[in-house]
Design a protein around this motif. Structure first.
Motif, PDB file in Angstrom:
ATOM      1  N   SER A  56       0.828  -1.204   0.000  1.00 17.12           N
ATOM      2  CA  SER A  56       0.000   0.000   0.000  1.00 17.12           C
ATOM      3  C   SER A  56       0.872   1.268   0.000  1.00 17.12           C
ATOM      4  O   SER A  56       0.565   2.248  -0.680  1.00 17.12           O
ATOM      5  CB  SER A  56      -0.931  -0.061   1.211  1.00 17.12           C
ATOM      6  N   HIS A  57       1.986   1.228   0.774  1.00 17.80           N
ATOM      7  CA  HIS A  57       2.909   2.383   0.776  1.00 17.80           C
ATOM      8  C   HIS A  57       3.424   2.669  -0.645  1.00 17.80           C
ATOM      9  O   HIS A  57       3.507   3.817  -1.059  1.00 17.80           O
ATOM     10  CB  HIS A  57       4.115   2.113   1.679  1.00 17.80           C
ATOM     11  N   VAL A  58       3.785   1.607  -1.381  1.00 15.53           N
ATOM     12  CA  VAL A  58       4.329   1.787  -2.738  1.00 15.53           C
ATOM     13  C   VAL A  58       3.316   2.536  -3.606  1.00 15.53           C
ATOM     14  O   VAL A  58       3.675   3.444  -4.356  1.00 15.53           O
ATOM     15  CB  VAL A  58       4.649   0.417  -3.396  1.00 15.53           C
ATOM     16  N   GLU A  59       2.052   2.156  -3.460  1.00 17.39           N
ATOM     17  CA  GLU A  59       1.019   2.755  -4.317  1.00 17.39           C
ATOM     18  C   GLU A  59       0.797   4.234  -4.033  1.00 17.39           C
ATOM     19  O   GLU A  59       0.549   5.010  -4.954  1.00 17.39           O
ATOM     20  CB  GLU A  59      -0.311   2.014  -4.117  1.00 17.39           C
ATOM     21  N   VAL A  60       0.864   4.621  -2.760  1.00 21.82           N
ATOM     22  CA  VAL A  60       0.414   5.989  -2.440  1.00 21.82           C
ATOM     23  C   VAL A  60       1.511   6.979  -2.054  1.00 21.82           C
ATOM     24  O   VAL A  60       1.245   8.170  -1.926  1.00 21.82           O
ATOM     25  CB  VAL A  60      -0.680   5.985  -1.339  1.00 21.82           C
ATOM     26  N   ILE A  61       2.761   6.512  -1.889  1.00 21.62           N
ATOM     27  CA  ILE A  61       3.764   7.431  -1.326  1.00 21.62           C
ATOM     28  C   ILE A  61       3.982   8.687  -2.179  1.00 21.62           C
ATOM     29  O   ILE A  61       4.046   9.800  -1.646  1.00 21.62           O
ATOM     30  CB  ILE A  61       5.105   6.699  -1.015  1.00 21.62           C
ATOM     31  N   ILE A  62       4.062   8.527  -3.502  1.00 22.40           N
ATOM     32  CA  ILE A  62       4.325   9.711  -4.337  1.00 22.40           C
ATOM     33  C   ILE A  62       3.122  10.675  -4.308  1.00 22.40           C
ATOM     34  O   ILE A  62       3.299  11.878  -4.070  1.00 22.40           O
ATOM     35  CB  ILE A  62       4.729   9.299  -5.779  1.00 22.40           C
ATOM     36  N   PRO A  63       1.879  10.173  -4.516  1.00 25.10           N
ATOM     37  CA  PRO A  63       0.734  11.098  -4.388  1.00 25.10           C
ATOM     38  C   PRO A  63       0.662  11.794  -3.025  1.00 25.10           C
ATOM     39  O   PRO A  63       0.328  12.983  -2.952  1.00 25.10           O
ATOM     40  CB  PRO A  63      -0.485  10.192  -4.591  1.00 25.10           C
ATOM     41  N   VAL A  64       1.007  11.078  -1.948  1.00 26.84           N
ATOM     42  CA  VAL A  64       0.933  11.698  -0.606  1.00 26.84           C
ATOM     43  C   VAL A  64       1.979  12.808  -0.479  1.00 26.84           C
ATOM     44  O   VAL A  64       1.691  13.894   0.057  1.00 26.84           O
ATOM     45  CB  VAL A  64       1.090  10.619   0.509  1.00 26.84           C
ATOM     46  N   ILE A  65       3.181  12.589  -0.984  1.00 28.53           N
ATOM     47  CA  ILE A  65       4.219  13.630  -0.915  1.00 28.53           C
ATOM     48  C   ILE A  65       3.794  14.842  -1.767  1.00 28.53           C
ATOM     49  O   ILE A  65       3.921  15.997  -1.337  1.00 28.53           O
ATOM     50  CB  ILE A  65       5.591  13.076  -1.380  1.00 28.53           C
ATOM     51  N   LYS A  66       3.254  14.574  -2.959  1.00 29.08           N
ATOM     52  CA  LYS A  66       2.788  15.679  -3.827  1.00 29.08           C
ATOM     53  C   LYS A  66       1.704  16.484  -3.117  1.00 29.08           C
ATOM     54  O   LYS A  66       1.675  17.711  -3.169  1.00 29.08           O
ATOM     55  CB  LYS A  66       2.230  15.115  -5.138  1.00 29.08           C
ATOM     56  N   GLN A  67       0.810  15.759  -2.439  1.00 23.27           N
ATOM     57  CA  GLN A  67      -0.278  16.414  -1.690  1.00 23.27           C
ATOM     58  C   GLN A  67       0.288  17.307  -0.581  1.00 23.27           C
ATOM     59  O   GLN A  67      -0.170  18.441  -0.389  1.00 23.27           O
ATOM     60  CB  GLN A  67      -1.168  15.322  -1.066  1.00 23.27           C
ATOM     61  N   ALA A  68       1.301  16.785   0.137  1.00 28.88           N
ATOM     62  CA  ALA A  68       1.885  17.563   1.248  1.00 28.88           C
ATOM     63  C   ALA A  68       2.518  18.854   0.723  1.00 28.88           C
ATOM     64  O   ALA A  68       2.386  19.914   1.353  1.00 28.88           O
ATOM     65  CB  ALA A  68       2.924  16.718   1.983  1.00 28.88           C
ATOM     66  N   LEU A  69       3.194  18.783  -0.430  1.00 24.57           N
ATOM     67  CA  LEU A  69       3.800  19.995  -1.000  1.00 24.57           C
ATOM     68  C   LEU A  69       2.716  20.968  -1.462  1.00 24.57           C
ATOM     69  O   LEU A  69       2.785  22.170  -1.195  1.00 24.57           O
ATOM     70  CB  LEU A  69       4.727  19.621  -2.177  1.00 24.57           C
ATOM     71  N   ALA A  70       1.690  20.434  -2.140  1.00 23.18           N
ATOM     72  CA  ALA A  70       0.615  21.296  -2.653  1.00 23.18           C
ATOM     73  C   ALA A  70      -0.135  21.976  -1.506  1.00 23.18           C
ATOM     74  O   ALA A  70      -0.379  23.192  -1.544  1.00 23.18           O
ATOM     75  CB  ALA A  70      -0.349  20.466  -3.500  1.00 23.18           C
ATOM     76  N   ASP A  71      -0.477  21.203  -0.464  1.00 21.25           N
ATOM     77  CA  ASP A  71      -1.208  21.778   0.679  1.00 21.25           C
ATOM     78  C   ASP A  71      -0.386  22.870   1.369  1.00 21.25           C
ATOM     79  O   ASP A  71      -0.929  23.822   1.923  1.00 21.25           O
ATOM     80  CB  ASP A  71      -1.562  20.699   1.708  1.00 21.25           C
ATOM     81  N   ALA A  72       0.950  22.688   1.361  1.00 19.66           N
ATOM     82  CA  ALA A  72       1.818  23.676   2.008  1.00 19.66           C
ATOM     83  C   ALA A  72       2.056  24.887   1.097  1.00 19.66           C
ATOM     84  O   ALA A  72       2.708  25.854   1.496  1.00 19.66           O
ATOM     85  CB  ALA A  72       3.160  23.030   2.374  1.00 19.66           C
ATOM     86  N   GLY A  73       1.549  24.799  -0.131  1.00 22.35           N
ATOM     87  CA  GLY A  73       1.694  25.911  -1.085  1.00 22.35           C
ATOM     88  C   GLY A  73       3.143  26.096  -1.525  1.00 22.35           C
ATOM     89  O   GLY A  73       3.594  27.229  -1.722  1.00 22.35           O
ATOM     90  N   THR A  74       3.868  25.005  -1.648  1.00 25.22           N
ATOM     91  CA  THR A  74       5.281  25.138  -2.041  1.00 25.22           C
ATOM     92  C   THR A  74       5.641  24.096  -3.096  1.00 25.22           C
ATOM     93  O   THR A  74       4.927  23.109  -3.285  1.00 25.22           O
ATOM     94  CB  THR A  74       6.212  24.978  -0.809  1.00 25.22           C
ATOM     95  N   ASP A  75       6.756  24.348  -3.782  1.00 22.42           N
ATOM     96  CA  ASP A  75       7.341  23.298  -4.627  1.00 22.42           C
ATOM     97  C   ASP A  75       8.674  22.929  -3.970  1.00 22.42           C
ATOM     98  O   ASP A  75       8.979  23.379  -2.870  1.00 22.42           O
ATOM     99  CB  ASP A  75       7.475  23.758  -6.078  1.00 22.42           C
ATOM    100  N   TRP A  76       9.497  22.142  -4.660  1.00 24.55           N
ATOM    101  CA  TRP A  76      10.744  21.680  -4.046  1.00 24.55           C
ATOM    102  C   TRP A  76      11.687  22.818  -3.686  1.00 24.55           C
ATOM    103  O   TRP A  76      12.491  22.690  -2.758  1.00 24.55           O
ATOM    104  CB  TRP A  76      11.433  20.666  -4.967  1.00 24.55           C
ATOM    105  N   SER A  77      11.588  23.953  -4.410  1.00 21.23           N
ATOM    106  CA  SER A  77      12.517  25.052  -4.108  1.00 21.23           C
ATOM    107  C   SER A  77      12.286  25.611  -2.696  1.00 21.23           C
ATOM    108  O   SER A  77      13.188  26.202  -2.103  1.00 21.23           O
ATOM    109  CB  SER A  77      12.370  26.164  -5.154  1.00 21.23           C
ATOM    110  N   GLY A  78      11.085  25.398  -2.160  1.00 20.63           N
ATOM    111  CA  GLY A  78      10.792  25.921  -0.812  1.00 20.63           C
ATOM    112  C   GLY A  78      11.148  24.946   0.302  1.00 20.63           C
ATOM    113  O   GLY A  78      10.965  25.256   1.486  1.00 20.63           O
TER     114      GLY A  78
END
Ligand code: KG4
Ligand code: ZN
Length: 348
Positions: free
Chosen positions: A50-72
């Motif tokens: 289950s971790h394999v399936e969702v880890i990338i979407p969850v990380i993308k969600q955390a960045l989006a919710d924080a209003g930042t991209d990798w530069s931040g």
């Protein structure tokens, strides 16, 4: 400083961005708990897949919710110990890869110790959180009570801590989960026992409290067995455990009484150790952490006996999350890990 935390030690896939160790900008969590419910416990292989399936979407969600991209993002913190090896590997390999490709410092975090730092999150733009007004003042005691661990720690300061005691066998949450199984209450057991206990008489069944040489150590295995014996006595028949038949012959009143008596004994055991440590170490405050910190009786009974404030995180930060991992990285001041080498360590 904005740290991206990543957590995959058990059945929650989580990522969060925390600024300066206390301002939670995002807290994304995807849990596979529903997939495990019918087995009555976490199945490691299912959790890892289950971790394999969702880890990338969850990380993308955390960045989006924080209003930042990798530069931040200034650094990446990941749980690398303790936990289920397959689950830990998914988070750690993802974090190592991201640290290399995005060129960020990487920190390996101890999940159990990180639970304490959920109490340091005192600010968030996210709706629906009840947070403390400020971080706990030092020195403080921390009781970490989760499904896998029971640790009593003394914090001289935010980064200077000593382990006073821990469980010799079952963790506190594990005891709740096993008692729920004995009584046929749904998984996860903690909230089910908590709910059933509210309707029961906590003085109805006499249960033993373990006495250990170190007053800060815990043991819950004997208590769980005593609940099983008491349940068998009430049912008037011996069942081999795990038995689906035992809960069927217990009335809901008997289940509630057993749940309440167990909960009272478990809470007293935890509170006795904290009281002994409070007398010796004179903390300014006591903090609770981990899934069992959600227990209302534990919170209420412990605060009644303490003469210093008892703090605990918002319920969403008591159970597994990545905000506590990011906060821990900020306060623990540990050296950055080698992104080619950071290893997973399943044991504490
Ligand atoms: O911290 P956590 O989410 O995961 C681990 O790191 O283990 O803790 C989960 C544990 C489970 O054993 C669950 O039954 C217990 O916390 N728990 C509770 C309550 N809510 C969750 N135990 C007692 N009372 C509760 N209200
Ligand atoms: Zn945990």
């Amino acid at each position: 400083m904005k740290i991206l935390g990543i957590e995959t030690s058990c059945d929650e896939t989580a990522a969060a961005v925390v600024e300066d160790g206390h301002r939670m900008l995002s807290n994304a969590i995807s849990s596979s708990v529903d997939l495990h419910a019918s087995y009555g416990g976490v199945v490691p292989e299912i959790a890892a897949r289950s971790h394999v399936e969702v880890i990338i979407p969850v990380i993308k969600q955390a960045l989006a919710d924080a209003g930042t991209d990798w530069s931040g993002i200034d650094a990446i913190a990941v749980t690398n110990r303790p936990g289920l090896i397959g689950s830990l590997l998914i988070g750690v390999l993802t974090a190592r890869t991201l640290a290399l490709t995005k060129n960020k410092p990487l920190y390996g975090i101890n999940h159990v110790l990180a639970h304490t730092y959920a109490n340091f999150i005192d600010n968030t733009p996210l709706p629906g959180y009840r947070l403390a007004k400020e971080p706990p003042p030092s020195p403080f005691l921390s009781l970490i009570v989760s499904g896998g661990h029971t640790q009593l720690m003394f914090y001289k300061s935010q980064a200077d801590y000593t382990l006073l005691g821990q469980t010799r066998d079952d963790a506190a949450g594990e005891a709740f989960d096993k008692v729920a199984k004995i009584l046929g209450l749904p998984y996860p057991g903690g909230p089910s026992v908590d709910k059933a206990a509210a309707k029961g008489d906590s003085a109805s069944v006499k249960l033993p409290k373990a006495k250990l040489d170190n007053p800060y150590d815990f043991s819950f295995s004997g208590l769980k067995t005593a609940v099983l014996r008491a349940a068998q006595q009430l049912a008037g028949k011996d069942f081999t455990f795990p038995s689906h038949d035992l809960p069927k012959v217990l009335t809901s009143g008997q289940k509630a009484d057993l749940a309440a008596s167990f909960q009272r004994t478990a809470v007293e055991t935890l509170t006795d150790a904290v009281m002994a440590a409070a007398k010796e170490y004179r903390p300014k405050t006591v903090v609770l952490a981990g899934g069992v910190a959600a227990n209302q009786t534990l919170r209420g009974d412990m605060q009644k006996r303490l003469d210093v404030p008892l703090l605990y995180p918002d319920i969403k930060l008591c159970t597994d999350n990545a905000a506590m991992i990011a906060a821990a990285a900020y306060y623990q001041h540990q050296p950055a890990a080698d992104p080619y080498k950071l290893a997973v360590i399943p044991s504490f």
